[in-house]
Enzyme design. Sequence first.
Site, PDB file in Angstrom:
ATOM      1  N   GLU A   1      73.821 129.934 -77.113  1.00 58.72           N
ATOM      2  CA  GLU A   1      72.477 130.919 -77.266  1.00 58.72           C
ATOM      3  C   GLU A   1      72.283 131.449 -77.555  1.00 58.72           C
ATOM      4  OE1 GLU A   1      68.529 129.901 -75.481  1.00 58.72           O
ATOM      5  OE2 GLU A   1      69.142 127.708 -75.373  1.00 58.72           O
TER       6      GLU A   1
ATOM      7  N   GLU B   1      68.997 123.666 -70.348  1.00 61.11           N
ATOM      8  CA  GLU B   1      70.281 123.879 -69.163  1.00 61.11           C
ATOM      9  C   GLU B   1      69.528 123.625 -68.278  1.00 61.11           C
ATOM     10  OE1 GLU B   1      67.952 128.209 -70.305  1.00 61.11           O
ATOM     11  OE2 GLU B   1      69.566 128.731 -71.111  1.00 61.11           O
TER      12      GLU B   1
ATOM     13  N   GLU C   1      57.397 132.691 -75.812  1.00 57.22           N
ATOM     14  CA  GLU C   1      58.727 133.182 -76.242  1.00 57.22           C
ATOM     15  C   GLU C   1      58.297 134.202 -77.908  1.00 57.22           C
ATOM     16  OE1 GLU C   1      61.599 130.278 -75.451  1.00 57.22           O
ATOM     17  OE2 GLU C   1      62.114 131.374 -73.988  1.00 57.22           O
TER      18      GLU C   1
HETATM   19  C1  GAL Z   1      66.989 130.220 -72.934  1.00 53.24           C
HETATM   20  C2  GAL Z   1      67.074 128.847 -72.569  1.00 53.24           C
HETATM   21  C3  GAL Z   1      65.380 129.432 -74.304  1.00 53.24           C
HETATM   22  C4  GAL Z   1      65.457 130.855 -74.174  1.00 53.24           C
HETATM   23  C5  GAL Z   1      65.864 131.471 -74.089  1.00 53.24           C
HETATM   24  C6  GAL Z   1      65.457 132.548 -73.813  1.00 53.24           C
HETATM   25  O1  GAL Z   1      67.200 129.758 -71.228  1.00 53.24           O
HETATM   26  O2  GAL Z   1      67.412 127.683 -73.168  1.00 53.24           O
HETATM   27  O3  GAL Z   1      64.860 127.747 -74.299  1.00 53.24           O
HETATM   28  O4  GAL Z   1      64.040 130.368 -73.874  1.00 53.24           O
HETATM   29  O5  GAL Z   1      66.950 131.142 -72.747  1.00 53.24           O
HETATM   30  O6  GAL Z   1      66.522 133.632 -74.033  1.00 53.24           O
END
Ligand code: GAL
Length: 673
Positions: free
Chosen positions: A307, A152, A355
């Site tokens: 993702e 990102e 996380e």
């Molecule tokens: C994304 C990121 C991931 C994780 C995810 C959580 O933006 O690429 O590494 O942090 O969010 O939702």
Amino acid sequence: MTELKLPFFGHGGDYNPDQWLDRPDILEEDIRLMKLAGCNLMSVGIFAWSALEPEEGHFTLDWLEGVLDRLHEAGISVFLATPSGARPAWMSQRYPEVLRVRPDGTRNLHGGRHNHCFTSPVYRRFVQRINRALAERFGKHPAVVGWHISNEYSGECHCALCQGAFRAFLKDRYGTLDALNHAWWTGFWSKTYTDWEQLHSPSPIGEESIHGLNLAWKRFVTHQTVDFIRAEAEPLRALTPNLPVTTNLMEMFGGLNYYELAAALDFASFDSYPRWGHGEAEQTALGAAFNYDWMRSLKQKPFALMESTPSQVNWHEVCKLKKPGMHVLSSLQAVAHGADTVQYFQWRKSRGASEKFHGAVVDHVGHEHTRTFRDVQAVGDLLPRLKEVLGAMPGAKAALMFDAENRWALEDCQGPRRDMRHDETVLSHYRALKRQGIDLDIIDETCSFDKYRLIAAPMLYMLRPGVGRRLEAFVRGGGTLVCSCPTGRVDEDDLCFLGGFPGPLRSILGIWAEETDALYDDERNGMRTADGRVYTCGTLCDLIHAEGAETLATYTDDFYAGMPCVTVNRCGAGRAYYIATCPDAAFLDDFYGTIIPEASITPVVCGLPEGVQATRRGNTAFILNFSGTAAEVALPQGVDVLTGEITGGIAALPVNGYRIIRLKSKGVDAQNG
Ligand code: GAL
């Protein structure tokens, strides 16, 4: 460019074995669970720099080889990550220039992620070195099918190195200070630059009032990020020319111009985190659909859903669980719009740090007997049955304009409202277009207009060089163009067009916009059509004069009641519509309901109920019920891909229900990618 050509739908997620190297039992269990969940594609090693290079120049890659071998033995492929999204502490300690500097000149401390300078030669050297090490060691590993570079990309750095690169960028763009001063209108407030060294990035403790500078800085941030990406990918492309390169992009992200960034990638990939369960599912689903159409359009190719969460995130204000049925439906939605993979953040919940409570396929309990795991298994069962759509495209005949530079200029514009509601307006047109059951591409001003019959370009405030001429040719050649207030106000440097708005589009739209009124959020005006229907509108109202265009509707209120608010200009073989305000949804539904058939665009499904979405990939239609209630839909003629049933009549769709139909006739718009 190297294509992403998967022989199967990818299914899997971000996998961080580097966090569990002291637990071989867990790594072994991961493989069993991946197979059980129908997973075949993992993104490995994102943020693993500390495990790959614990000390400067000391590489520890054996663990990764072990992981890749085990995955391969289990028939699981890998997007191998480069770790540049976060750095080890030793690097920041020894080389502080890698740390980002804020607009006020303060250098950040080590911490977080994405906290690096894109210009720093030291950082670039470290990134290239570790990428080369990864490519040399694993570039030919049979598990590896592509590169996931960094994570990102976002943000900006204001250090002295970046200021130098910015000045070089400006010299290249403008050539002379005279040209720059003119383009930025620096005579205003005595801003004239007399030495390149006086130029500095926008800052709250310095210059923020020159819109040309603000725009140039945003362009530079994209330029420098893309330059970094190309440098980051260089050793990978040299050593593994057969492996495609991607990075994951974000929802509605405005920090970078994604059309420029996509040119540096082999395929686009996307991180999708809609707020399911908050407000109307239909609105959430439309936002997600817009983003998927955008991602597919960036390269006019299928993309990877890199993702998504299998249950909840941990960063929305309130993190709702996905309700039963939503995981399969939302995953299918990505596939319906062009995703060739369904991947998750994350495979296994981490044990600590920020996380640890983010949704994952495998929870802290560690086994498969969870609702989330069963939901993921259901997607794993479904994807192989959809193989006929893998690689296919929708062949959209309509496009919606969403131009990053126009968005930047409009967001920075002072007056007639602080918030011009650009994104809401674009999404309101998207919603109304999708309600008609058609497929849509999302384009910017630099894209080709050739394959479309209709282009909706709401709030195209900035027209870059040649765009007015190209849109005029599009209309004269038979296209339908829809513009809305405020259109054609400034050029690429944010200088107003002289001689009447909408500038280069004045003649094709056949109108002159003399003034623009701004409305408070709770204010409304009315729109009365020639046949007496009345609608409401708000935000902005252009006071326009028809100069050849036909008036289709007029304002009902205020001192400009009776002036035109919707016009059409017939030109050559096409039509150019101007909507002089921001209409509420009922108007846009009826408007597009009329002009889409006029433009000879065939819907995937006619008469869609509210909240039901229809899209087509190749010769397959997806009909998805996001309405939150049971719905009845007139199915197209064909065969249900999952049940083999012949379709054609009215069918009931339960809450979160879906149908996937191989169409009997290809229809005029269907094409394979
Ligand atoms: C994304 C990121 C991931 C994780 C995810 C959580 O933006 O690429 O590494 O942090 O969010 O939702």
